[in-house]
Scaffold this active site. Structure first.
Site, PDB file in Angstrom:
ATOM      1  N   GLY A   1       0.738  -1.357   0.055  1.00  0.00           N
ATOM      2  CA  GLY A   1      -0.352  -0.306   0.223  1.00  0.00           C
ATOM      3  C   GLY A   1       0.965   1.338  -0.247  1.00  0.00           C
ATOM      4  O   GLY A   1       0.352   2.220  -0.196  1.00  0.00           O
ATOM      5  N   CYS A   2       2.325   0.889  -0.509  1.00  0.00           N
ATOM      6  CA  CYS A   2       2.920   2.564  -0.081  1.00  0.00           C
ATOM      7  C   CYS A   2       3.445   2.302  -1.452  1.00  0.00           C
ATOM      8  O   CYS A   2       3.996   1.415  -2.304  1.00  0.00           O
ATOM      9  CB  CYS A   2       4.077   2.260   0.487  1.00  0.00           C
ATOM     10  SG  CYS A   2       4.888   2.941   2.012  1.00  0.00           S
ATOM     11  N   VAL A   3       3.505   3.771  -1.969  1.00  0.00           N
ATOM     12  CA  VAL A   3       3.895   3.623  -3.443  1.00  0.00           C
ATOM     13  C   VAL A   3       3.984   4.603  -3.115  1.00  0.00           C
ATOM     14  O   VAL A   3       5.493   6.153  -2.519  1.00  0.00           O
ATOM     15  CB  VAL A   3       2.651   4.495  -4.541  1.00  0.00           C
ATOM     16  CG1 VAL A   3       1.786   3.458  -5.166  1.00  0.00           C
ATOM     17  CG2 VAL A   3       1.269   4.689  -3.447  1.00  0.00           C
TER      18      VAL A   3
END
Lengths: 134, 110, 99
Positions: free
Chosen positions: B108-110
Protein backbone atom coordinates in the site's frame (compact mmCIF):
# COMPACT_ATOMS: atom_id res chain seq x y z
CA UNK A 1 1.28 6.73 0.46
CA UNK A 2 1.01 5.14 3.86
CA UNK A 3 3.78 7.38 5.12
CA UNK A 4 1.68 10.47 4.53
CA UNK A 5 -1.03 8.99 6.67
CA UNK A 6 -0.98 11.76 9.25
CA UNK A 7 -1.66 14.41 6.67
CA UNK A 8 -4.54 12.33 5.43
CA UNK A 9 -5.81 12.05 8.99
CA UNK A 10 -5.82 15.82 9.33
CA UNK A 11 -8.08 16.16 6.34
CA UNK A 12 -10.48 13.52 7.44
CA UNK A 13 -14.12 14.30 7.86
CA UNK A 14 -14.30 15.38 4.27
CA UNK A 15 -14.04 11.72 3.29
CA UNK A 16 -17.10 9.58 2.76
CA UNK A 17 -16.99 6.18 4.43
CA UNK A 18 -18.45 3.47 2.27
CA UNK A 19 -19.18 -0.14 3.02
CA UNK A 20 -16.80 -2.33 1.03
CA UNK A 21 -17.05 -6.09 0.95
CA UNK A 22 -14.39 -8.31 -0.57
CA UNK A 23 -15.83 -11.67 -1.52
CA UNK A 24 -13.32 -14.51 -1.57
CA UNK A 25 -14.35 -17.64 -3.44
CA UNK A 26 -11.03 -19.18 -4.51
CA UNK A 27 -8.60 -21.51 -2.78
CA UNK A 28 -5.27 -19.90 -1.84
CA UNK A 29 -2.52 -21.32 -4.08
CA UNK A 30 -4.15 -22.59 -7.29
CA UNK A 31 -4.70 -19.08 -8.58
CA UNK A 32 -3.48 -15.60 -7.68
CA UNK A 33 -6.96 -14.36 -6.63
CA UNK A 34 -6.65 -14.97 -2.88
CA UNK A 35 -3.32 -13.15 -2.55
CA UNK A 36 -4.49 -10.30 -4.78
CA UNK A 37 -7.61 -9.91 -2.69
CA UNK A 38 -5.59 -9.77 0.51
CA UNK A 39 -3.33 -7.07 -0.90
CA UNK A 40 -6.29 -4.99 -2.03
CA UNK A 41 -7.81 -5.36 1.44
CA UNK A 42 -4.62 -4.14 3.11
CA UNK A 43 -4.43 -1.16 0.79
CA UNK A 44 -8.07 -0.24 1.20
CA UNK A 45 -7.71 -0.41 4.98
CA UNK A 46 -5.45 2.63 4.74
CA UNK A 47 -8.37 4.68 3.44
CA UNK A 48 -10.55 4.27 6.51
CA UNK A 49 -13.43 2.59 4.79
CA UNK A 50 -15.87 0.17 6.36
CA UNK A 51 -14.27 -3.04 5.12
CA UNK A 52 -15.60 -6.54 5.50
CA UNK A 53 -14.40 -9.84 4.06
CA UNK A 54 -16.59 -12.71 3.00
CA UNK A 55 -15.30 -16.24 2.55
CA UNK A 56 -17.46 -18.73 0.69
CA UNK A 57 -17.06 -21.68 -1.66
CA UNK A 58 -13.35 -22.53 -1.99
CA UNK A 59 -12.52 -19.19 -0.40
CA UNK A 60 -12.90 -20.80 3.02
CA UNK A 61 -9.71 -22.76 2.29
CA UNK A 62 -7.78 -19.49 2.58
CA UNK A 63 -8.35 -19.48 6.33
CA UNK A 64 -7.46 -23.09 7.10
CA UNK A 65 -4.91 -23.50 9.90
CA UNK A 66 -1.58 -25.21 9.44
CA UNK A 67 -0.73 -24.15 5.88
CA UNK A 68 2.90 -24.89 5.06
CA UNK A 69 4.08 -23.97 1.58
CA UNK A 70 7.81 -24.62 1.97
CA UNK A 71 7.84 -27.65 -0.28
CA UNK A 72 5.93 -25.96 -3.12
CA UNK A 73 8.16 -22.89 -2.86
CA UNK A 74 5.51 -20.21 -2.78
CA UNK A 75 4.89 -17.70 -0.05
CA UNK A 76 2.57 -18.81 2.73
CA UNK A 77 0.40 -15.72 3.16
CA UNK A 78 -2.03 -17.27 5.61
CA UNK A 79 -0.35 -15.59 8.66
CA UNK A 80 -1.29 -12.24 7.13
CA UNK A 81 -4.98 -12.83 7.86
CA UNK A 82 -4.02 -12.58 11.52
CA UNK A 83 -2.62 -9.09 10.87
CA UNK A 84 -5.98 -7.78 9.64
CA UNK A 85 -7.11 -6.95 13.15
CA UNK A 86 -4.21 -4.50 13.45
CA UNK A 87 -5.49 -2.88 10.24
CA UNK A 88 -8.91 -2.51 11.88
CA UNK A 89 -10.39 -5.05 9.50
CA UNK A 90 -12.42 -7.05 11.96
CA UNK A 91 -15.45 -8.19 10.02
CA UNK A 92 -14.67 -11.61 8.60
CA UNK A 93 -17.71 -13.61 7.55
CA UNK A 94 -17.46 -17.27 6.65
CA UNK A 95 -20.33 -19.16 5.09
CA UNK A 96 -21.50 -22.13 7.11
CA UNK A 97 -22.65 -24.18 4.10
CA UNK A 98 -19.26 -23.79 2.40
CA UNK A 99 -17.41 -25.00 5.50
CA UNK A 100 -19.78 -27.95 5.95
CA UNK A 101 -19.51 -28.99 2.30
CA UNK A 102 -15.72 -29.16 2.69
CA UNK A 103 -15.70 -31.11 5.95
CA UNK A 104 -14.47 -28.07 7.88
CA UNK A 105 -15.60 -26.36 11.05
CA UNK A 106 -14.82 -23.03 12.66
CA UNK A 107 -12.11 -24.79 14.71
CA UNK A 108 -10.15 -25.42 11.52
CA UNK A 109 -9.74 -21.68 10.87
CA UNK A 110 -6.73 -19.59 11.84
CA UNK A 111 -8.55 -16.38 12.81
CA UNK A 112 -11.71 -15.59 14.74
CA UNK A 113 -14.58 -15.24 12.27
CA UNK A 114 -18.31 -14.89 12.23
CA UNK A 115 -19.93 -17.96 10.69
CA UNK A 116 -23.10 -17.06 8.80
CA UNK A 117 -25.63 -18.91 6.65
CA UNK A 118 -25.86 -18.37 2.90
CA UNK A 119 -29.04 -16.38 3.45
CA UNK A 120 -27.31 -14.13 5.97
CA UNK A 121 -24.37 -13.76 3.61
CA UNK A 122 -26.75 -12.67 0.84
CA UNK A 123 -28.18 -10.05 3.19
CA UNK A 124 -24.73 -8.78 4.11
CA UNK A 125 -23.85 -8.45 0.42
CA UNK A 126 -27.02 -6.52 -0.24
CA UNK A 127 -26.17 -4.05 2.53
CA UNK A 128 -22.84 -2.98 0.93
CA UNK A 129 -22.02 0.05 -1.16
CA UNK A 130 -19.34 -1.80 -3.09
CA UNK A 131 -18.89 -5.54 -3.52
CA UNK A 132 -15.68 -6.77 -5.08
CA UNK A 133 -15.50 -10.41 -6.04
CA UNK A 134 -12.33 -12.49 -6.20
CA UNK B 1 20.67 -2.93 -8.49
CA UNK B 2 22.84 -4.22 -5.69
CA UNK B 3 24.81 -3.25 -2.61
CA UNK B 4 28.25 -4.36 -1.46
CA UNK B 5 28.58 -5.57 2.12
CA UNK B 6 31.68 -7.24 3.50
CA UNK B 7 32.82 -8.32 0.06
CA UNK B 8 29.44 -9.79 -0.85
CA UNK B 9 27.16 -8.40 -3.55
CA UNK B 10 23.51 -8.37 -2.49
CA UNK B 11 20.72 -7.87 -4.98
CA UNK B 12 18.24 -5.04 -4.33
CA UNK B 13 15.26 -3.70 -6.23
CA UNK B 14 15.35 -0.33 -7.97
CA UNK B 15 14.49 1.44 -4.70
CA UNK B 16 17.17 -0.27 -2.66
CA UNK B 17 15.07 -2.92 -0.88
CA UNK B 18 16.78 -6.28 -0.48
CA UNK B 19 15.45 -8.86 -2.92
CA UNK B 20 16.30 -11.85 -0.71
CA UNK B 21 15.21 -11.49 2.88
CA UNK B 22 17.78 -14.07 3.88
CA UNK B 23 20.62 -11.75 2.79
CA UNK B 24 19.97 -9.53 5.78
CA UNK B 25 22.32 -9.21 8.72
CA UNK B 26 23.06 -6.42 11.19
CA UNK B 27 26.07 -5.54 9.07
CA UNK B 28 23.83 -5.24 6.01
CA UNK B 29 21.41 -3.09 8.00
CA UNK B 30 24.22 -0.73 8.97
CA UNK B 31 25.30 -0.47 5.36
CA UNK B 32 21.79 0.34 4.10
CA UNK B 33 21.36 2.85 6.95
CA UNK B 34 24.59 4.57 5.98
CA UNK B 35 23.34 4.95 2.41
CA UNK B 36 20.12 6.43 3.81
CA UNK B 37 22.04 8.83 6.06
CA UNK B 38 20.62 7.26 9.17
CA UNK B 39 23.01 6.83 12.11
CA UNK B 40 21.76 3.72 13.85
CA UNK B 41 21.18 4.05 17.61
CA UNK B 42 19.58 1.73 20.10
CA UNK B 43 16.24 3.40 19.39
CA UNK B 44 16.62 2.73 15.67
CA UNK B 45 17.43 -0.91 16.33
CA UNK B 46 14.39 -1.24 18.53
CA UNK B 47 12.14 -0.28 15.60
CA UNK B 48 14.07 -2.33 13.06
CA UNK B 49 13.92 -5.41 15.26
CA UNK B 50 10.26 -4.81 15.93
CA UNK B 51 9.62 -4.73 12.17
CA UNK B 52 11.49 -7.96 11.64
CA UNK B 53 9.46 -9.65 14.36
CA UNK B 54 6.25 -8.29 12.87
CA UNK B 55 7.21 -9.59 9.44
CA UNK B 56 8.14 -12.94 10.87
CA UNK B 57 4.76 -13.26 12.48
CA UNK B 58 2.49 -11.86 9.75
CA UNK B 59 4.54 -12.12 6.54
CA UNK B 60 3.98 -8.48 5.64
CA UNK B 61 5.60 -5.18 6.44
CA UNK B 62 3.02 -3.09 8.32
CA UNK B 63 1.58 0.18 7.03
CA UNK B 64 2.86 3.12 9.05
CA UNK B 65 -0.40 3.57 10.94
CA UNK B 66 -0.36 -0.07 11.98
CA UNK B 67 3.33 0.13 12.90
CA UNK B 68 2.79 3.21 15.05
CA UNK B 69 -0.07 1.60 16.91
CA UNK B 70 1.78 -1.67 17.43
CA UNK B 71 4.94 0.10 18.64
CA UNK B 72 2.83 2.07 21.10
CA UNK B 73 1.36 -1.13 22.42
CA UNK B 74 4.71 -2.79 22.84
CA UNK B 75 7.09 0.06 23.73
CA UNK B 76 4.76 2.68 25.17
CA UNK B 77 3.02 5.84 23.94
CA UNK B 78 6.19 7.96 24.00
CA UNK B 79 7.46 5.76 21.16
CA UNK B 80 4.18 4.87 19.51
CA UNK B 81 3.71 8.19 17.76
CA UNK B 82 4.58 9.64 14.37
CA UNK B 83 6.82 12.39 15.71
CA UNK B 84 9.15 9.98 17.48
CA UNK B 85 9.26 7.56 14.55
CA UNK B 86 9.80 10.24 11.91
CA UNK B 87 12.65 11.68 13.93
CA UNK B 88 14.33 8.31 13.78
CA UNK B 89 13.46 7.67 10.14
CA UNK B 90 12.88 10.99 8.36
CA UNK B 91 11.87 9.34 5.08
CA UNK B 92 9.07 7.45 6.76
CA UNK B 93 9.20 4.89 9.54
CA UNK B 94 7.53 2.28 7.41
CA UNK B 95 9.44 2.79 4.16
CA UNK B 96 12.89 3.61 5.48
CA UNK B 97 12.94 1.35 8.52
CA UNK B 98 11.67 -1.55 6.42
CA UNK B 99 14.49 -1.00 3.96
CA UNK B 100 17.03 -1.12 6.78
CA UNK B 101 15.27 -4.15 8.25
CA UNK B 102 15.68 -5.94 4.95
CA UNK B 103 11.94 -6.21 4.40
CA UNK B 104 9.89 -5.45 1.33
CA UNK B 105 8.20 -2.08 1.06
CA UNK B 106 4.95 -2.06 3.04
CA UNK B 107 1.90 -3.08 1.05
CA UNK B 108 0.00 0.00 0.00
CA UNK B 109 3.03 2.24 -0.05
CA UNK B 110 3.62 3.99 -3.35
CA UNK C 1 -28.15 -5.85 -6.80
CA UNK C 2 -26.97 -6.85 -10.26
CA UNK C 3 -24.98 -10.11 -10.26
CA UNK C 4 -22.64 -10.67 -13.18
CA UNK C 5 -21.43 -14.17 -14.02
CA UNK C 6 -18.86 -14.97 -16.69
CA UNK C 7 -18.01 -18.67 -16.19
CA UNK C 8 -19.59 -21.73 -17.77
CA UNK C 9 -21.84 -23.52 -15.24
CA UNK C 10 -20.17 -26.77 -16.24
CA UNK C 11 -16.67 -25.63 -15.35
CA UNK C 12 -17.18 -23.47 -12.24
CA UNK C 13 -19.70 -23.18 -9.43
CA UNK C 14 -19.91 -19.40 -9.88
CA UNK C 15 -23.44 -19.45 -11.29
CA UNK C 16 -24.76 -21.85 -8.66
CA UNK C 17 -23.19 -19.77 -5.92
CA UNK C 18 -24.52 -16.56 -7.43
CA UNK C 19 -28.05 -17.96 -7.65
CA UNK C 20 -27.81 -19.07 -4.02
CA UNK C 21 -27.06 -15.49 -2.98
CA UNK C 22 -29.20 -13.44 -5.35
CA UNK C 23 -32.11 -11.96 -3.44
CA UNK C 24 -35.64 -11.22 -4.56
CA UNK C 25 -35.77 -8.24 -6.89
CA UNK C 26 -32.18 -8.65 -7.98
CA UNK C 27 -30.89 -9.36 -11.46
CA UNK C 28 -28.42 -11.84 -12.92
CA UNK C 29 -26.53 -11.03 -16.11
CA UNK C 30 -24.80 -13.86 -17.95
CA UNK C 31 -21.78 -12.86 -20.01
CA UNK C 32 -18.87 -14.63 -21.72
CA UNK C 33 -18.96 -18.42 -21.05
CA UNK C 34 -21.79 -18.03 -18.56
CA UNK C 35 -24.19 -17.51 -21.49
CA UNK C 36 -24.07 -21.28 -22.09
CA UNK C 37 -26.23 -21.60 -18.97
CA UNK C 38 -29.10 -19.98 -20.87
CA UNK C 39 -29.23 -22.78 -23.45
CA UNK C 40 -32.67 -24.34 -23.83
CA UNK C 41 -32.75 -27.99 -22.80
CA UNK C 42 -29.49 -27.78 -20.85
CA UNK C 43 -28.83 -28.99 -17.31
CA UNK C 44 -28.41 -25.39 -16.20
CA UNK C 45 -31.84 -24.42 -17.52
CA UNK C 46 -33.68 -25.87 -14.51
CA UNK C 47 -31.58 -23.89 -12.03
CA UNK C 48 -32.14 -20.67 -13.98
CA UNK C 49 -35.85 -21.44 -14.23
CA UNK C 50 -36.06 -21.72 -10.42
CA UNK C 51 -34.07 -18.51 -9.95
CA UNK C 52 -36.39 -16.62 -12.27
CA UNK C 53 -39.13 -16.77 -9.66
CA UNK C 54 -37.16 -14.19 -7.67
CA UNK C 55 -34.69 -12.52 -10.02
CA UNK C 56 -34.58 -11.27 -13.59
CA UNK C 57 -32.12 -13.10 -15.82
CA UNK C 58 -30.29 -11.44 -18.72
CA UNK C 59 -27.75 -12.73 -21.21
CA UNK C 60 -25.36 -10.69 -23.33
CA UNK C 61 -26.32 -11.01 -27.02
CA UNK C 62 -22.84 -10.58 -28.52
CA UNK C 63 -21.55 -13.45 -26.36
CA UNK C 64 -24.49 -15.68 -27.37
CA UNK C 65 -23.89 -14.89 -31.04
CA UNK C 66 -20.17 -15.52 -30.80
CA UNK C 67 -20.88 -18.97 -29.37
CA UNK C 68 -23.57 -19.86 -31.92
CA UNK C 69 -26.33 -20.27 -29.35
CA UNK C 70 -28.42 -17.16 -29.83
CA UNK C 71 -31.20 -19.24 -31.37
CA UNK C 72 -31.22 -21.64 -28.42
CA UNK C 73 -31.88 -19.21 -25.57
CA UNK C 74 -34.45 -20.49 -23.08
CA UNK C 75 -37.69 -18.59 -22.52
CA UNK C 76 -37.61 -15.96 -19.82
CA UNK C 77 -34.03 -14.85 -20.39
CA UNK C 78 -33.81 -11.30 -21.70
CA UNK C 79 -31.09 -10.79 -24.29
CA UNK C 80 -29.31 -7.43 -24.02
CA UNK C 81 -26.62 -5.72 -26.10
CA UNK C 82 -23.66 -3.77 -24.68
CA UNK C 83 -25.86 -0.71 -24.20
CA UNK C 84 -28.30 -2.87 -22.23
CA UNK C 85 -25.39 -4.10 -20.09
CA UNK C 86 -24.54 -0.50 -19.20
CA UNK C 87 -28.20 0.26 -18.45
CA UNK C 88 -28.41 -2.70 -16.07
CA UNK C 89 -25.34 -1.53 -14.17
CA UNK C 90 -26.79 1.97 -13.95
CA UNK C 91 -30.22 0.76 -12.82
CA UNK C 92 -28.92 -1.19 -9.84
CA UNK C 93 -27.44 0.44 -6.74
CA UNK C 94 -24.69 -2.17 -6.55
CA UNK C 95 -23.27 -4.96 -8.64
CA UNK C 96 -21.13 -7.96 -7.96
CA UNK C 97 -19.02 -10.11 -10.26
CA UNK C 98 -18.84 -13.84 -9.63
CA UNK C 99 -15.50 -14.90 -11.07
Amino acid sequence: MTDTRDEIDAEEGAGVVKKFMFVNRKAPYGTIYALESLEVVLISAAFDQDVSLAFLDDGVYQLVKGQDTKAIEVKNFSPTYRALEGYDVEKLYVERESLAARGLTEDDLLVPVQVVSAAEMAELMEAQDVVIGF
Amino acid sequence: MSIEVGGRTLETDEEGYLVNLSDWSEEVANEIAKAENVAMTENHWEVVNFLREYYNEYQIAPAVRVLTKAIGKKLGPEKGNSKYLYELFPYGPAKQACKIAGLPKPTGCV
Amino acid sequence: MLHIVNKSPYEKTSLASCLAHARKGGAVLLIEDAVYAATRGSVAEAALRRAMQDVAVYALGPDLEARGIKGKVMDGVTVVDFGGFVDLVAEHRTNQSWL
